[in-house]
Design an enzyme around this catalytic site. Structure first.
Site, PDB file in Angstrom:
ATOM      1  CB  CYS A  83      46.462  14.931 -51.281  1.00 58.24           C
ATOM      2  SG  CYS A  83      46.699  15.689 -49.495  1.00 58.24           S
ATOM      3  CG  HIS A 191      51.115  15.122 -51.935  1.00 60.70           C
ATOM      4  ND1 HIS A 191      50.291  15.803 -52.717  1.00 60.70           N
ATOM      5  CD2 HIS A 191      50.965  15.220 -50.705  1.00 60.70           C
ATOM      6  CE1 HIS A 191      49.626  16.609 -51.808  1.00 60.70           C
ATOM      7  NE2 HIS A 191      49.893  16.339 -50.753  1.00 60.70           N
ATOM      8  CD  GLU A 193      51.866  15.662 -56.065  1.00 62.11           C
ATOM      9  OE1 GLU A 193      51.321  16.602 -55.153  1.00 62.11           O
ATOM     10  OE2 GLU A 193      51.554  14.474 -56.219  1.00 62.11           O
TER      11      GLU A 193
END
Length: 212
Positions: A83, A191, A193
């Site tokens: 990011c 992202h 995650e």
């Protein structure tokens, strides 16, 4: 699952907990470090980042970790920016007047609403399809459907000076670079995650790439 271990750089701007948990879940040996002197040898660094580019760049510099990240990358160590962490890999951004790390040539620009065919909200928040643009991008997308989706939260995107550095593309109003790679340095605008099985698979593929 990885030989060298993963070290997440904690400079006060990033979703550290979710990243740590994701790496642990996929079986990686992972550490979180906020002191440059405590970065393990022979590790791969992960540089997260959320929010404003300029403020993130200032925090990274004031923490003393900017120098450590640069030295690590210059020595050939694997580095992954996520990011705003990806955006910091570039020379500068239109979001603030603080320079980035300059590991990748190019700049970070705000989405150009004049190029949108329809009115779209900014920031871009949500799932987006992602396509590889070269063999490096294809390696990161192995063992996934043809067009996997990843979770984005951003109003700015990278513009690479070297087109070969752009390895994945996505669309929001127009095509934009959603992942980059040059030698040992990789960056993801989305992202992983927060991207469930797609994010897990991509991180596994990245670990495999840096250990090959």
């Amino acid at each position: 699952m990885n030989n060298r271990g993963i070290t997440i750089v904690d400079y006060g701007s990033g979703n550290i907990g979710s990243l740590y948990n994701m790496f642990k879940y996929i079986g990686a040996e992972v550490h979180v470090v906020s002191d440059a002197d405590k970065i393990p040898k022979d590790t791969a660094l992960v540089l997260p980042g959320v929010g404003h580019f300029g403020r993130a760049a200032e925090k990274l510099e004031k923490s003393g970790l900017a120098k450590a990240v640069l030295e690590h990358a210059d020595a050939g160590g694997a580095l992954l920016g996520i990011c705003v962490g990806m955006q910091l890999l570039f020379q500068n951004s239109s979001e603030g007047d603080v320079p980035g790390l300059g590991l990748l040539k190019g700049k970070v620009c705000h989405f150009d609403r004049d190029r949108f065919a329809e009115r779209l909200p900014l920031p871009h928040v949500g799932w987006g399809y992602t396509d590889p643009t070269n063999s490096i991008g294809s390696r990161l997308m192995q063992n996934m459907p043809r067009r996997p989706r990843f979770y984005f939260v951003h109003s700015y995107h990278a513009v690479c000076a070297n087109k070969a550095d752009a390895i994945l593309e996505s669309t929001y109003g127009y095509r934009f670079t959603s992942a980059v790679s040059h030698a040992n340095v990789t960056g993801l605008q989305f992202h992983p995650e927060k991207s469930h099985t797609f994010g897990m698979t991509l991180l596994r593929n990245w670990i495999k790439c840096i250990n090959d």
